[in-house]
Design a protein around this motif. Structure first.
Motif, PDB file in Angstrom:
ATOM      1  N   LEU A 130       4.812   1.756   1.997  1.00  8.63           N
ATOM      2  CA  LEU A 130       4.586   0.315   1.920  1.00  8.63           C
ATOM      3  C   LEU A 130       3.092  -0.005   1.972  1.00  8.63           C
ATOM      4  O   LEU A 130       2.597  -0.829   1.198  1.00  8.63           O
ATOM      5  CB  LEU A 130       5.328  -0.391   3.061  1.00  8.63           C
ATOM      6  N   VAL A 131       2.363   0.643   2.858  1.00 14.19           N
ATOM      7  CA  VAL A 131       0.928   0.413   2.982  1.00 14.19           C
ATOM      8  C   VAL A 131       0.219   0.739   1.670  1.00 14.19           C
ATOM      9  O   VAL A 131      -0.595  -0.039   1.170  1.00 14.19           O
ATOM     10  CB  VAL A 131       0.329   1.228   4.162  1.00 14.19           C
ATOM     11  N   LYS A 132       0.544   1.899   1.087  1.00 16.76           N
ATOM     12  CA  LYS A 132      -0.081   2.278  -0.186  1.00 16.76           C
ATOM     13  C   LYS A 132       0.197   1.234  -1.262  1.00 16.76           C
ATOM     14  O   LYS A 132      -0.690   0.882  -2.043  1.00 16.76           O
ATOM     15  CB  LYS A 132       0.438   3.642  -0.647  1.00 16.76           C
ATOM     16  N   TYR A 133       1.418   0.745  -1.310  1.00 19.88           N
ATOM     17  CA  TYR A 133       1.781  -0.250  -2.315  1.00 19.88           C
ATOM     18  C   TYR A 133       0.995  -1.547  -2.117  1.00 19.88           C
ATOM     19  O   TYR A 133       0.436  -2.093  -3.062  1.00 19.88           O
ATOM     20  CB  TYR A 133       3.294  -0.512  -2.265  1.00 19.88           C
ATOM     21  N   LEU A 134       0.921  -2.025  -0.897  1.00 25.51           N
ATOM     22  CA  LEU A 134       0.196  -3.278  -0.625  1.00 25.51           C
ATOM     23  C   LEU A 134      -1.309  -3.123  -0.848  1.00 25.51           C
ATOM     24  O   LEU A 134      -1.961  -4.043  -1.331  1.00 25.51           O
ATOM     25  CB  LEU A 134       0.504  -3.769   0.785  1.00 25.51           C
ATOM     26  N   ILE A 135      -1.852  -1.962  -0.518  1.00 26.41           N
ATOM     27  CA  ILE A 135      -3.268  -1.701  -0.789  1.00 26.41           C
ATOM     28  C   ILE A 135      -3.508  -1.741  -2.299  1.00 26.41           C
ATOM     29  O   ILE A 135      -4.478  -2.343  -2.766  1.00 26.41           O
ATOM     30  CB  ILE A 135      -3.711  -0.344  -0.192  1.00 26.41           C
ATOM     31  N   SER A 136      -2.627  -1.103  -3.058  1.00 29.25           N
ATOM     32  CA  SER A 136      -2.809  -1.057  -4.515  1.00 29.25           C
ATOM     33  C   SER A 136      -2.708  -2.439  -5.147  1.00 29.25           C
ATOM     34  O   SER A 136      -3.181  -2.648  -6.265  1.00 29.25           O
ATOM     35  CB  SER A 136      -1.789  -0.102  -5.152  1.00 29.25           C
ATOM     36  N   ARG A 137      -2.114  -3.386  -4.459  1.00 29.04           N
ATOM     37  CA  ARG A 137      -1.996  -4.771  -4.946  1.00 29.04           C
ATOM     38  C   ARG A 137      -3.044  -5.696  -4.325  1.00 29.04           C
ATOM     39  O   ARG A 137      -2.960  -6.900  -4.417  1.00 29.04           O
ATOM     40  CB  ARG A 137      -0.594  -5.325  -4.651  1.00 29.04           C
ATOM     41  N   ASP A 138      -4.038  -5.088  -3.660  1.00 31.54           N
ATOM     42  CA  ASP A 138      -5.147  -5.834  -3.037  1.00 31.54           C
ATOM     43  C   ASP A 138      -4.666  -6.881  -2.040  1.00 31.54           C
ATOM     44  O   ASP A 138      -5.224  -7.978  -1.951  1.00 31.54           O
ATOM     45  CB  ASP A 138      -6.043  -6.497  -4.093  1.00 31.54           C
ATOM     46  N   LEU A 139      -3.673  -6.538  -1.249  1.00 29.23           N
ATOM     47  CA  LEU A 139      -3.128  -7.479  -0.270  1.00 29.23           C
ATOM     48  C   LEU A 139      -3.532  -7.155   1.168  1.00 29.23           C
ATOM     49  O   LEU A 139      -3.146  -7.864   2.087  1.00 29.23           O
ATOM     50  CB  LEU A 139      -1.598  -7.538  -0.396  1.00 29.23           C
TER      51      LEU A 139
END
Length: 190
Positions: A130-139
């Protein structure tokens, strides 16, 4: 606007878990000395805990029944609103405490909406996918990295493979146990 804060325990060489997903390298009670007092203050600055399914399962097996005399943050952690992102879970109970809210939608869309709502900041613990996904979306707005005095050599990271951002060091705090807390705000993406 509310911030999304990623608070991760990592090894000196930047791994959030060993190759098998184990976290024994920071699972030493001595690391709580001093840290727990600061974490109690930190919990006052947030109103939402965000978890992935695996971290939820790990937390729910421990925190709802944690002894406040041994875990200073237990009551605050347990009483804080929790959101669990999972397509596999059918519910997210939290012992005798209020159940976590289960979200099945796109985490980036949901988190982006939550950031626009009034309230305190939000924290994500563990939850590497989840962290990787949110980081990749600049969140993600801030990283709080608790560096444990251990080298793993290899393991699992909390960053996506291709992540390029500028960060500003906000705070450094060292603890007698050897833990160093590094707090960075994200200033821009390239």
């Amino acid at each position: 606007m509310r911030k999304v804060i990623v608070q991760e325990w990592i090894s000196i060489d930047g791994f959030a878990a060993d190759s098998d997903g184990g976290i024994d390298f920071f699972n030493d009670p001595k690391f709580s000395k001093g840290w727990e007092v600061d974490e109690l203050v930190f919990l006052d600055s947030i109103d939402t805990i965000i978890l992935g399914a695996n971290t939820y399962k790990m937390f729910v097996d421990y925190w709802p029944e944690a002894d406040i005399s041994k875990e200073l943050v237990a009551d605050k952690l347990n009483s804080t609103t929790k959101i669990v992102f999972s397509d596999r879970l059918s519910s997210a109970p939290w012992g005798e405490w209020e159940a976590a809210k289960l979200e099945r939608g796109d985490a980036a869309v949901i988190i982006a909406q939550l950031k626009q709502q009034p309230g305190k900041d939000m924290v994500i613990w563990g939850s590497l996918t989840l962290v990787k996904y949110l980081i990749s979306r600049d969140l993600v707005d801030e990283f709080q990295l608790a560096v444990a005095p251990a080298f793993l050599g290899k393991g699992l990271t909390f960053l996506p493979e291709k992540y390029n951002a500028k960060a500003k060091l906000k705070k450094i705090k060292s603890y007698e146990s050897g833990i160093v807390l590094l707090t960075y705000s994200i200033t821009s993406s390239d």
